[in-house]
Design an enzyme around this catalytic site. Structure first.
Site, PDB file in Angstrom:
ATOM      1  CG  HIS A   1     -33.462   6.009 -26.845  1.00  0.00           C
ATOM      2  ND1 HIS A   1     -33.115   7.244 -26.359  1.00  0.00           N
ATOM      3  CD2 HIS A   1     -33.592   5.185 -25.759  1.00  0.00           C
ATOM      4  CE1 HIS A   1     -33.052   7.178 -25.028  1.00  0.00           C
ATOM      5  NE2 HIS A   1     -33.338   5.946 -24.644  1.00  0.00           N
TER       6      HIS A   1
ATOM      7  CD  GLU B   1     -33.605   8.623 -29.714  1.00  0.00           C
ATOM      8  OE1 GLU B   1     -32.380   8.750 -29.582  1.00  0.00           O
ATOM      9  OE2 GLU B   1     -34.421   8.740 -28.779  1.00  0.00           O
TER      10      GLU B   1
ATOM     11  CG  HIS C   1     -29.853   9.941 -27.559  1.00  0.00           C
ATOM     12  ND1 HIS C   1     -30.709   9.008 -27.035  1.00  0.00           N
ATOM     13  CD2 HIS C   1     -28.639   9.673 -27.020  1.00  0.00           C
ATOM     14  CE1 HIS C   1     -30.061   8.209 -26.217  1.00  0.00           C
ATOM     15  NE2 HIS C   1     -28.788   8.597 -26.181  1.00  0.00           N
TER      16      HIS C   1
ATOM     17  CD  GLU D   1     -31.625  14.089 -27.236  1.00  0.00           C
ATOM     18  OE1 GLU D   1     -32.140  13.632 -28.278  1.00  0.00           O
ATOM     19  OE2 GLU D   1     -31.746  13.542 -26.128  1.00  0.00           O
TER      20      GLU D   1
HETATM   21  O1  0X9 Z   1     -33.970  10.717 -22.311  1.00  0.00           O
HETATM   22  C1  0X9 Z   1     -32.947  10.384 -22.913  1.00  0.00           C
HETATM   23  O2  0X9 Z   1     -32.376   9.312 -22.726  1.00  0.00           O
HETATM   24  C2  0X9 Z   1     -32.342  11.344 -23.935  1.00  0.00           C
HETATM   25  N1  0X9 Z   1     -33.366  12.016 -24.690  1.00  0.00           N
HETATM   26  S1  0X9 Z   1     -34.235  11.160 -25.795  1.00  0.00           S
HETATM   27  O3  0X9 Z   1     -35.302  12.002 -26.271  1.00  0.00           O
HETATM   28  N2  0X9 Z   1     -33.314  10.843 -27.045  1.00  0.00           N
HETATM   29  O4  0X9 Z   1     -34.678   9.944 -25.191  1.00  0.00           O
HETATM   30  C3  0X9 Z   1     -31.555  12.412 -23.206  1.00  0.00           C
HETATM   31  C4  0X9 Z   1     -30.432  11.861 -22.421  1.00  0.00           C
HETATM   32  C5  0X9 Z   1     -29.616  12.971 -21.907  1.00  0.00           C
HETATM   33  N3  0X9 Z   1     -28.839  12.568 -20.824  1.00  0.00           N
HETATM   34  C6  0X9 Z   1     -29.205  12.889 -19.571  1.00  0.00           C
HETATM   35  N4  0X9 Z   1     -30.230  13.683 -19.363  1.00  0.00           N
HETATM   36  N5  0X9 Z   1     -28.481  12.392 -18.605  1.00  0.00           N
HETATM   37 ZN    ZN Z   2     -32.656   8.924 -27.339  1.00  0.00          ZN
END
Ligand code: 0X9
Ligand code: ZN
Ligand code: CA
Ligand code: CA
Ligand code: CA
Length: 309
Positions: free
Chosen positions: A69, A72, A198, A271
């Site tokens: 992302h 980030e 992330h 995160e």
């Molecule tokens: O949404 C995402 O891709 C991640 N959070 S972010 O705020 N950095 O965008 C979390 C990804 C975690 N993985 C899963 N939930 N599978």
């Molecule tokens: Zn992310």
């Protein structure tokens, strides 16, 4: 580039210089390679750290990926911190020395170069998340396990969580897929563990993301328990909250689900800092870089240990 007050963050070019410098300063333990090319044609550097780095040995391989992302930015600093620590401290820090001698550590500091460049191009942060292809795609919704299955991504090309037109439609995800597939040697995947960094919320997350069930096809109760055990052990060292990723919210097409389902890689999402916030949470001041990257040293060491289990 970054606003002057955040000049401690690495631009794409500065990251490239940093990994090239690590390779020339530490020829014995660093091999510089590439994971592929972005939509706009930028190289996606990969760094391998190990004794006899130029040679493929039989040591367990571990992968760290950052900055899928774009906004980030603290995560690229995390990957560069891993590179610096396992090169500069080699021969003096016993844990680092042991891991460099007995693991093959792969680091991809910027999985989404075009998005990163775009986010800082004007000198004012754009809050950009996706890549910069014809149809900007959320790379962490574009992976091929249960892609688009479960309302954990969007089919709307204007959405920040657009999953793309097909699994691996984004060149950045297909590049890292191909790199990972290339680590299958004589039928065995050499990479055994992975963290995708992330920001933000201070969490340690494990698969599956596409379902809230603990066990599911390809994830036995026992395998789930191992994820939870290692995840909690890592979280105890950095103060993050450990949980299954779908306990946060359901995502389909994330990297962790593919790494585990396709290759049995013990694959986590971290995160990073801060624990909470709005859009500003993506832009902590450069003064926190050292503290918030070193904060994950012990967790990284646990993953490296577990990669050999
Ligand atoms: O949404 C995402 O891709 C991640 N959070 S972010 O705020 N950095 O965008 C979390 C990804 C975690 N993985 C899963 N939930 N599978
Ligand atoms: Zn992310
Ligand atoms: Ca500053
Ligand atoms: Ca080696
Ligand atoms: Ca190997």
């Amino acid at each position: 580039s970054f606003p002057p007050e955040d000049s401690g963050y690495h631009t794409y070019r500065e990251m490239v210089s940093e990994v090239d410098k690590a390779a020339t300063d530490h020829t014995d333990v660093v091999a510089r390679s590439s994971a592929g090319t972005s939509a706009e044609g930028r190289d996606i550097p990969a760094v391998k750290i190990s004794d006899n780095a130029a040679k493929d040995e039989t040591e367990p391989e571990v992968l760290f990926t950052c900055n899928q992302h774009a906004r980030e930015h603290l995560t690229a600093e995390m990957c560069l911190h891993v590179v610096q620590r396992f090169t500069d401290d080699y021969g003096s820090d016993p844990t680092v020395t042991d891991m460099v001698d007995n693991r093959e550590i792969w680091v991809v500091p910027m999985a989404n170069p075009d998005g990163i460049v775009h986010d800082v191009a004007t000198g004012q942060y754009r809050g950009w998340r996706r890549n910069r292809g014809q149809q900007p795609t959320d790379l962490n919704r574009n992976w091929g396990h249960q892609w688009g299955c479960c309302d954990g991504s969007s089919g709307d090309p204007t959405s920040p969580t657009y999953r793309g037109s097909a699994p691996f439609s984004a060149p950045e995800t297909s590049a890292i897929r191909d790199f990972t597939n290339s680590r299958v040697i004589d039928g065995a995947q050499q990479i055994t563990a992975h963290i995708d960094f992330h920001t933000f919320s201070e969490l340690v997350l494990w698969p599956y993301g596409y379902t809230t069930s603990d066990s599911a096809p390809g994830m036995t109760r026992q395998e789930y328990e191992r994820f939870a055990r290692v995840g909690k052990e890592m979280a105890a060292t950095n103060g993050y909250t450990p949980q299954q990723s779908s306990d946060l919210y359901v995502t389909d097409g994330s990297v962790n689900d593919w790494m585990w389902a396709e290759h049995d890689v013990l694959s986590f999402t971290f995160e990073m800092y801060p624990g909470s916030g709005g859009i500003q949470g993506f832009y902590p001041p450069d003064e926190v870089i050292e503290r918030e990257t070193a904060r994950n040293d012990a967790a990284v060491d646990i993953l490296l240990r577990e990669a050999g289990a």
